[in-house]
Write a protein that holds these residues in place. Structure first.
Motif, mmCIF file in Angstrom:
data_model
loop_
_atom_site.group_PDB
_atom_site.id
_atom_site.type_symbol
_atom_site.label_atom_id
_atom_site.label_comp_id
_atom_site.label_asym_id
_atom_site.label_seq_id
_atom_site.Cartn_x
_atom_site.Cartn_y
_atom_site.Cartn_z
ATOM 1 N N GLY A 319 0.740 -1.227 -0.024
ATOM 2 C CA GLY A 319 -0.045 -0.016 -0.094
ATOM 3 C C GLY A 319 1.035 1.105 0.139
ATOM 4 O O GLY A 319 1.708 1.259 0.879
ATOM 5 N N GLY A 320 0.432 2.285 -0.711
ATOM 6 C CA GLY A 320 1.220 3.405 -0.839
ATOM 7 C C GLY A 320 2.371 3.586 -1.594
ATOM 8 O O GLY A 320 3.453 4.347 -1.701
ATOM 9 N N GLY A 341 -9.973 2.341 -12.431
ATOM 10 C CA GLY A 341 -9.437 3.336 -11.374
ATOM 11 C C GLY A 341 -8.762 4.290 -11.939
ATOM 12 O O GLY A 341 -8.996 4.812 -13.108
ATOM 13 N N ARG A 342 -7.875 4.920 -11.296
ATOM 14 C CA ARG A 342 -6.927 5.962 -11.969
ATOM 15 C C ARG A 342 -5.707 5.499 -12.597
ATOM 16 O O ARG A 342 -5.245 4.399 -12.119
ATOM 17 N N ASN A 358 -4.934 1.340 -11.970
ATOM 18 C CA ASN A 358 -5.237 1.191 -10.490
ATOM 19 C C ASN A 358 -4.304 1.923 -9.534
ATOM 20 O O ASN A 358 -4.352 1.473 -8.380
ATOM 21 N N GLY A 360 -3.500 4.606 -6.568
ATOM 22 C CA GLY A 360 -4.134 5.230 -5.548
ATOM 23 C C GLY A 360 -3.987 6.782 -5.743
ATOM 24 O O GLY A 360 -5.043 7.580 -5.169
ATOM 25 N N ARG A 361 -3.127 7.199 -6.077
ATOM 26 C CA ARG A 361 -2.872 8.730 -6.444
ATOM 27 C C ARG A 361 -2.139 8.944 -7.444
ATOM 28 O O ARG A 361 -1.015 8.217 -7.836
ATOM 29 N N SER A 378 1.180 7.064 -6.690
ATOM 30 C CA SER A 378 1.417 6.096 -5.756
ATOM 31 C C SER A 378 0.320 4.893 -5.868
ATOM 32 O O SER A 378 -0.876 5.280 -6.228
ATOM 33 N N ALA A 379 0.573 3.697 -5.410
ATOM 34 C CA ALA A 379 -0.410 2.735 -5.357
ATOM 35 C C ALA A 379 -1.644 3.102 -4.012
ATOM 36 O O ALA A 379 -1.075 3.742 -3.123
ATOM 37 N N GLY A 380 -2.715 2.527 -4.161
ATOM 38 C CA GLY A 380 -3.564 2.649 -3.005
ATOM 39 C C GLY A 380 -3.276 1.780 -1.717
ATOM 40 O O GLY A 380 -2.274 1.178 -1.411
ATOM 41 N N PRO A 381 -4.110 2.074 -0.708
ATOM 42 C CA PRO A 381 -4.106 1.216 0.438
ATOM 43 C C PRO A 381 -4.256 -0.213 0.552
ATOM 44 O O PRO A 381 -4.766 -0.769 -0.637
ATOM 45 N N PRO A 384 -2.792 -3.403 -2.983
ATOM 46 C CA PRO A 384 -3.504 -3.206 -4.310
ATOM 47 C C PRO A 384 -2.663 -4.122 -5.280
ATOM 48 O O PRO A 384 -1.465 -4.510 -5.155
#
Length: 405
Positions: A319-320, A341-342, A358, A360-361, A378-381, A384
């Motif tokens: 995550g992140g 997703g993004r 996919n 997260g940010r 960055s990846a999501g929590p 992912p």
């Protein structure tokens, strides 16, 4: 007297065994031995690669002259250091998992060795507590005493041998416990470094945004057009095809010769340079491409999925986790796309295109030029799964075959 000293030594030894086992039970195995070993190997490779890339980018940033180029390379270097910290954390976790597995196996071996020694110690303890004067009163008791004394003299070397093995196992257990504490300390230090480097990257990105305010109008128009394309296209393949077509047109326009100035003196002959080669005609067969994020391979290129053969790879990451540009290029799309997703799409020279889904940010802007290693987001929590696709002239290519460094 010798038997009493042996018994006291055994009691102290077994007390040490029990204390170590109680301390060892505080740790928990994170994976089996095979997975822990593979994670340790993979984390070590990632750490070496990210450290080397960070040092290279830092040297490149120091040698850059233009402010915008230097800032971009500094951001790429910090992003590489972030990935290095992530790899260090992953390496420490793999070491802890491996140590936990070794300690668990050691506990099993000690339990097997401890049981017969405990039974023998109990018999010696019972004999050591029987007074010799009481044994002289009864003949049968005297015979038993003599027999037990003889047995004890015979068994003392065996007791010493077995207790020596237990002492060695206890020392090994203490060493493993110390290794686990050291790995935990290294993980905490890497986590602190990760927080510091993320703060540094955020400051660099803010400085980069302020420095590029002049070009924000063009970037905003490109972003609006990209979002409109996302609404119009039926699926992700169509979106990538349209963006690749736009990129090819843009490359051809950029390759056109500029205006021809008139000669300085009348009568001079105009010299027209040869027309540039068609875009992509001299493109190299490969591309200097790195993996945009570190993670465990979930599905490979060309595997059969729910909707046919996969055109990319899927990575399960932490995550992140930091996501970077796999090569120099330009951001063609950055935003949300239905069902994925993004996402970020990066155009590279030679007709190459990278897609990452996919996230997260997202920290990239449409129209922005990036260097290899520039932060994209960055990846999501949680844990992912990110999808990475690489294409050349619209045709999917296995990313694993293009990874360098």
């Amino acid at each position: 007297m010798t038997s009493r000293f042996a018994f006291v030594g055994m009691v102290l030894l077994l007390a040490g065994v029990a204390g170590w086992q109680a301390a060892a039970q505080q740790g928990s195995a994170l994976a089996d031995a095979g997975e822990a070993g593979e994670a340790l190997r993979h984390a070590g490779q990632s750490l070496a690669q990210t450290r080397a890339r960070a040092e290279k980018l830092e040297r490149s940033a120091r040698s850059a002259t233009a402010e915008a180029d230097r800032t971009a390379r500094e951001a790429a270097a910090v992003a590489a250091r972030i990935q290095q910290s992530e790899a260090e954390i992953e390496l420490a976790q793999a070491r802890i998992a491996m140590i936990d597995r070794q300690r668990e196996a050691l506990r099993g071996r000690m339990a097997e060795r401890q049981e017969p020694v405990v039974r023998l110690t109990a018999a010696l303890q019972m004999m050591a507590r029987r007074p010799l004067a009481f044994s002289l009163v009864r003949a049968d008791s005297l015979r038993d005493t003599v027999y037990l004394r003889a047995v004890m003299e015979t068994m003392l070397p065996e007791v010493q041998r077995r207790t020596a093995g237990l002492r060695a196992e206890i020392q090994r257990g203490r060493k493993l416990q110390e290794d686990a504490r050291l790995a935990a300390t290294q993980r905490r230090a890497s986590e602190q470094a990760l927080i510091q480097r993320k703060t540094e990257l955020a400051a660099l990105e803010s400085r980069q945004r302020l420095a590029s305010r002049v070009a924000q109008g063009v970037a905003s128009r490109e972003a609006d057009r990209a979002m409109a394309l996302a609404e119009q296209t039926r699926d992700l393949s169509a979106l990538m095809g349209q963006l690749e077509s736009d990129g090819a047109v843009r490359a051809r326009l950029a390759a056109l010769p500029g205006p021809i100035l008139p000669p300085n003196r009348p009568g001079d002959v105009l010299v027209v340079s040869d027309a540039p080669a068609a875009a992509g005609s001299a493109a190299p067969s490969g591309i200097a491409w790195i993996m945009p994020v570190a993670g465990r391979l979930v599905s490979g290129f060309g595997e059969r999925g729910d909707v046919g053969l996969t055109t990319g790879i899927a990575l399960a990451t932490n995550g992140g986790a930091q996501v970077v540009s796999p090569a120099d290029g330009r951001i063609a799309f950055a935003g949300a796309y239905r069902g994925y997703g993004r996402i970020v799409i990066v155009e590279h020279d030679g007709g190459w295109t990278t897609l990452v889904t996919n996230l997260g940010r997202i920290g990239a802007i449409v129209g922005e030029k990036v260097v290899q290693g520039s932060p994209l987001g960055s990846a999501g929590p949680g844990r992912p799964v990110l999808t990475v696709e690489l294409r050349r002239d619209g045709a999917p290519v296995n990313p694993l075959e293009q990874v360098r460094g």
